[in-house]
Scaffold this motif. Structure first.
Motif, PDB file in Angstrom:
ATOM      1  N   MET A  22      40.556  72.295  65.218  1.00 44.93           N
ATOM      2  CA  MET A  22      40.081  73.222  66.243  1.00 44.93           C
ATOM      3  C   MET A  22      38.678  72.840  66.716  1.00 44.93           C
ATOM      4  N   GLN A  23      37.848  72.321  65.811  1.00 45.18           N
ATOM      5  CA  GLN A  23      36.521  71.858  66.203  1.00 45.18           C
ATOM      6  C   GLN A  23      36.636  70.705  67.191  1.00 45.18           C
ATOM      7  N   VAL A  24      37.505  69.757  66.883  1.00 41.78           N
ATOM      8  CA  VAL A  24      37.689  68.609  67.761  1.00 41.78           C
ATOM      9  C   VAL A  24      38.233  69.067  69.117  1.00 41.78           C
ATOM     10  N   PHE A  25      39.191  70.002  69.098  1.00 37.00           N
ATOM     11  CA  PHE A  25      39.742  70.539  70.340  1.00 37.00           C
ATOM     12  C   PHE A  25      38.661  71.232  71.163  1.00 37.00           C
ATOM     13  N   GLY A  26      37.831  72.047  70.521  1.00 41.99           N
ATOM     14  CA  GLY A  26      36.769  72.756  71.221  1.00 41.99           C
ATOM     15  C   GLY A  26      35.736  71.815  71.817  1.00 41.99           C
ATOM     16  N   ILE A  27      35.366  70.791  71.076  1.00 37.53           N
ATOM     17  CA  ILE A  27      34.405  69.815  71.588  1.00 37.53           C
ATOM     18  C   ILE A  27      35.009  69.042  72.754  1.00 37.53           C
ATOM     19  N   GLY A  28      36.290  68.712  72.659  1.00 43.87           N
ATOM     20  CA  GLY A  28      36.971  68.029  73.758  1.00 43.87           C
ATOM     21  C   GLY A  28      37.054  68.901  75.003  1.00 43.87           C
ATOM     22  N   LEU A  29      37.320  70.187  74.801  1.00 47.18           N
ATOM     23  CA  LEU A  29      37.388  71.121  75.925  1.00 47.18           C
ATOM     24  C   LEU A  29      36.020  71.255  76.596  1.00 47.18           C
ATOM     25  N   ALA A  30      34.979  71.353  75.804  1.00 49.33           N
ATOM     26  CA  ALA A  30      33.629  71.440  76.368  1.00 49.33           C
ATOM     27  C   ALA A  30      33.265  70.153  77.101  1.00 49.33           C
ATOM     28  N   GLY A  31      33.661  69.018  76.542  1.00 45.76           N
ATOM     29  CA  GLY A  31      33.406  67.740  77.213  1.00 45.76           C
ATOM     30  C   GLY A  31      34.161  67.619  78.520  1.00 45.76           C
ATOM     31  N   MET A  32      35.404  68.103  78.525  1.00 40.96           N
ATOM     32  CA  MET A  32      36.187  68.072  79.758  1.00 40.96           C
ATOM     33  C   MET A  32      35.547  68.956  80.821  1.00 40.96           C
ATOM     34  N   GLY A  33      35.084  70.137  80.418  1.00 38.67           N
ATOM     35  CA  GLY A  33      34.420  71.023  81.365  1.00 38.67           C
ATOM     36  C   GLY A  33      33.142  70.419  81.917  1.00 38.67           C
ATOM     37  N   THR A  34      32.419  69.701  81.061  1.00 39.22           N
ATOM     38  CA  THR A  34      31.187  69.045  81.503  1.00 39.22           C
ATOM     39  C   THR A  34      31.484  67.949  82.509  1.00 39.22           C
ATOM     40  N   SER A  35      32.502  67.155  82.231  1.00 44.05           N
ATOM     41  CA  SER A  35      32.830  66.080  83.167  1.00 44.05           C
ATOM     42  C   SER A  35      33.431  66.631  84.467  1.00 44.05           C
ATOM     43  N   LEU A  36      34.176  67.734  84.387  1.00 47.95           N
ATOM     44  CA  LEU A  36      34.722  68.348  85.604  1.00 47.95           C
ATOM     45  C   LEU A  36      33.622  68.956  86.468  1.00 47.95           C
ATOM     46  N   SER A  37      32.515  69.324  85.852  1.00 50.14           N
ATOM     47  CA  SER A  37      31.428  69.926  86.628  1.00 50.14           C
ATOM     48  C   SER A  37      30.763  68.913  87.559  1.00 50.14           C
ATOM     49  N   GLN A  38      30.988  67.632  87.325  1.00 54.40           N
ATOM     50  CA  GLN A  38      30.405  66.596  88.170  1.00 54.40           C
ATOM     51  C   GLN A  38      31.228  66.338  89.428  1.00 54.40           C
TER      52      GLN A  38
END
Length: 73
Positions: A22-38
Motif C-alpha cells: 500500500m505504501q508503494v501504491f500510495g507513492i506511485g499514485l502521488a507520483g502520477m498526480g505530480t507528473s499529471l500536474s505538468q
C-alpha cells in the motif's frame, strides 16, 4: 493485553507485507498526480486530489505494526 506503541515505535517497527504494498501504491499514485500536474489540460483540483490521496495512503500504511503474538491467549 495489547502493547501501546509510541509514535516513534510505530514508525520504526516492522510493517506487514500488505501495508508495504500500500505504501508503494500510495507513492506511485502521488507520483502520477505530480507528473499529471505538468500537463496543461489537466484540472488542478484533480491532480491535487490524486496527490493528496496517494500521500495519505502512503503515510497511513506506515503506522501498521506487524503482530508477532497471537490475538487470543
Amino acid at each position: 493485553m495489547e502493547k501501546k506503541y509510541t509514535f516513534w515505535e510505530r514508525l520504526k517497527s516492522d510493517t506487514p507485507t500488505f501495508f508495504k504494498r500500500m505504501q508503494v501504491f500510495g507513492i506511485g499514485l502521488a507520483g502520477m498526480g505530480t507528473s499529471l500536474s505538468q500537463i496543461t489540460g489537466m484540472p488542478v483540483k484533480l491532480t491535487t486530489i490524486i496527490i493528496a490521496i496517494g500521500s495519505t495512503i502512503a503515510v497511513l500504511a506506515q503506522f501498521a505494526v506487524k503482530q508477532y503474538e497471537p490475538l487470543n491467549d
